[in-house]
Enzyme design. Sequence first.
Site, PDB file in Angstrom:
ATOM      1  N   THR A 181      26.911  35.869  25.782  1.00  0.00           N
ATOM      2  CA  THR A 181      27.851  36.836  26.477  1.00  0.00           C
ATOM      3  C   THR A 181      27.296  37.334  27.970  1.00  0.00           C
ATOM      4  OG1 THR A 181      28.571  39.058  25.837  1.00  0.00           O
ATOM      5  CG2 THR A 181      26.341  38.684  25.235  1.00  0.00           C
ATOM      6  N   ASN A 388      39.163  48.457  34.601  1.00  0.00           N
ATOM      7  CA  ASN A 388      39.176  47.323  35.646  1.00  0.00           C
ATOM      8  C   ASN A 388      40.062  47.265  36.827  1.00  0.00           C
ATOM      9  OD1 ASN A 388      37.666  44.836  34.145  1.00  0.00           O
ATOM     10  ND2 ASN A 388      38.523  46.086  32.542  1.00  0.00           N
TER      11      ASN A 388
END
Length: 393
Positions: A181, A388
Amino acid sequence: MKIPAGYLFAATAASFKKPGKLDLGAIVSDVPAVAAGVFTTNKFKAAPVLQCKEMLADGRKMSGFLVNSGQANACTGDQGRANCRETLNLAASHLGVPADELLPASTGVIGAQFDMAKWEAAMPALAGTLGHAGPEDTARAIMTTDTVHKLAEASFALKNGEVRLLGMCKGAGMISPNMATMLSFIVCDADISAEAWQVMLTDCVNLTINRVTVDGDMSTNDCVMALANGMSGVAIESEEDYILLRKHLLSVLEELAYKIVMDAEGGTKVAFIEVSGAKSDEDAEKVARAVGNSPLVKTALFGSDPNWGRIICAAGYSGADFKPEDLVLKIGGVLVFRNGTPEPGDMDGLLKPIMKERDIVIHIDVGDGPGSTMLLASDLTRDYISINADYRS
């Protein structure tokens, strides 16, 4: 928290992010430790990933990690590699360990070069916290869009004493790993061979952190790295010892994987997507990732909408080899679809309370083959878009 023997933690604010926010951390072992690592398969590997792969290639022992957030040092070319090496030199001179025994990791915006003046200015403060900071401080220093720091621990006893493991990670977005990750670090005080430690880490990562998705994007900086320094005095010698250590390493990584998906940017749900009966594990994974990465499935999860047709649709375009009439779908244990047709009854009524839960189990059986997998997936929310869209502003 039971901290493994022989490790010190450090964290400071270097203004890589907002002034006053912890964004530079270190973990240092009292003695050089056996090291293992698993890294992103993205072709655009960040400078610290390339540096770590090079350092770990010859099986040398390592003395710690140097980690920053706010700047990814990815897609930065030769200058980025040179800057990465210089940060290790700076840290080594202040932390008292050789530069070639510090493993670097970075996370943040892609494309920006390090501000080396900030690195140099922050080193005395970082060194001043070594041994005074705790794991929580270092875990906070590696956060970007995470809303909480992420830690997991485990311990077990063998005849010669207790073994402890501690893991930390950061990750909330740009997550669909094909190895690991965003950033994950494990420290352990067992005495184990380098070869066994690497095999164990790779195996456990493939069963945990490699089975999560938030948004289908794989980072340039993904890494899971682990140290085992032997300071407990407990050697992993027998097969039983190995199995027990693996069991607890797996539990630490399972907890970290769940915390990543639970803290997905704007996330409110965790879907446990189980696939069985596939012709191969690879086919099972195709189905799981198609469902877990589907924006339509993810938005239905967010809206607590039992729109199971979106799951069937995603499985159908996954590329996996199965017959449509063989697929059986259960959501939260409720049989929804089989033999090519929905089950009779008030399915919306049955599924409504299940869809409101935080954790939702979606089981998809596609035949009588040996292939299976399990994937953790988040939902997709309005907040994800806002976070984002505004990431650099």
